[in-house]
Motif scaffolding. Structure first.
Motif, short mmCIF file in Angstrom:
data_model
loop_
_atom_site.label_atom_id
_atom_site.label_comp_id
_atom_site.label_asym_id
_atom_site.label_seq_id
_atom_site.Cartn_x
_atom_site.Cartn_y
_atom_site.Cartn_z
N MET A 175 0.22 0.51 9.16
CA MET A 175 0.82 1.71 8.57
C MET A 175 2.32 1.52 8.53
O MET A 175 2.89 0.83 9.37
N SER A 176 2.97 2.14 7.55
CA SER A 176 4.42 2.07 7.41
C SER A 176 4.92 3.34 6.76
O SER A 176 4.24 3.92 5.92
N PHE A 222 4.12 7.83 3.51
CA PHE A 222 3.49 6.81 4.34
C PHE A 222 2.61 5.90 3.49
O PHE A 222 2.07 6.33 2.48
N ALA A 223 2.47 4.68 3.94
CA ALA A 223 1.53 3.73 3.35
C ALA A 223 0.55 3.33 4.46
O ALA A 223 0.96 3.06 5.59
N GLU A 224 -0.73 3.32 4.12
CA GLU A 224 -1.75 2.89 5.07
C GLU A 224 -2.64 1.84 4.42
O GLU A 224 -3.19 2.06 3.35
N VAL A 225 -2.73 0.69 5.10
CA VAL A 225 -3.61 -0.38 4.65
C VAL A 225 -4.80 -0.42 5.61
O VAL A 225 -4.62 -0.50 6.82
N ILE A 258 -1.27 5.36 -0.49
CA ILE A 258 0.11 5.82 -0.41
C ILE A 258 0.07 7.34 -0.40
O ILE A 258 -0.47 7.96 -1.31
N LEU A 259 0.64 7.93 0.65
CA LEU A 259 0.78 9.38 0.75
C LEU A 259 2.26 9.66 0.51
O LEU A 259 3.09 9.49 1.41
#
Length: 83
Positions: free
Chosen positions: A40-41, A67-70, A77-78
Motif C-alpha cells: 500500500m502507498s 491511496f494505492a493498494e496492490v 486506486i482510491l
C-alpha cells in the motif's frame, strides 16, 4: 494483464484490464504490472499513467490525493479526485 480499478468518493471510474499503471506515490512514481508484490502507498497529486498495451501510448489522468493498494487481484486506486 493487470486488473485496475480507479475509485473516487463519488463513484467507480474505471474497472479494466491493462498492461501497466504508473502511480504518483508520495515517495516517488512507481509502476505496477501483473504479479506485483502486494503493498500500500499514499499518493500525491499528479499524473496517473495507464498503459493499455506494452508498447502503446499511455492515457494520463490527473489525480489528487488518496491511496494505492496492490493485492494478488490487482491495483486499486482510491483517489480524492480524478479528472
Amino acid at each position: 494483464m493487470l486488473h485496475f480499478e480507479l475509485v473516487t468518493p463519488e463513484k467507480l471510474l474505471r474497472s479494466e484490464e491493462v498492461h501497466m499503471v504508473v502511480v504518483p506515490g508520495t515517495e516517488g512514481d512507481f509502476g505496477v504490472l501483473e504479479g506485483h508484490a502486494p503493498f500500500m502507498s499514499t499518493i500525491r497529486d499528479g499524473a496517473l499513467r495507464i498503459h493499455r498495451t506494452e508498447k502503446g501510448e499511455p492515457e494520463t489522468l490527473t489525480i489528487r490525493g488518496g491511496f494505492a493498494e496492490v493485492t494478488p487481484k490487482g491495483l486499486t486506486i482510491l483517489a480524492e479526485h480524478a479528472a
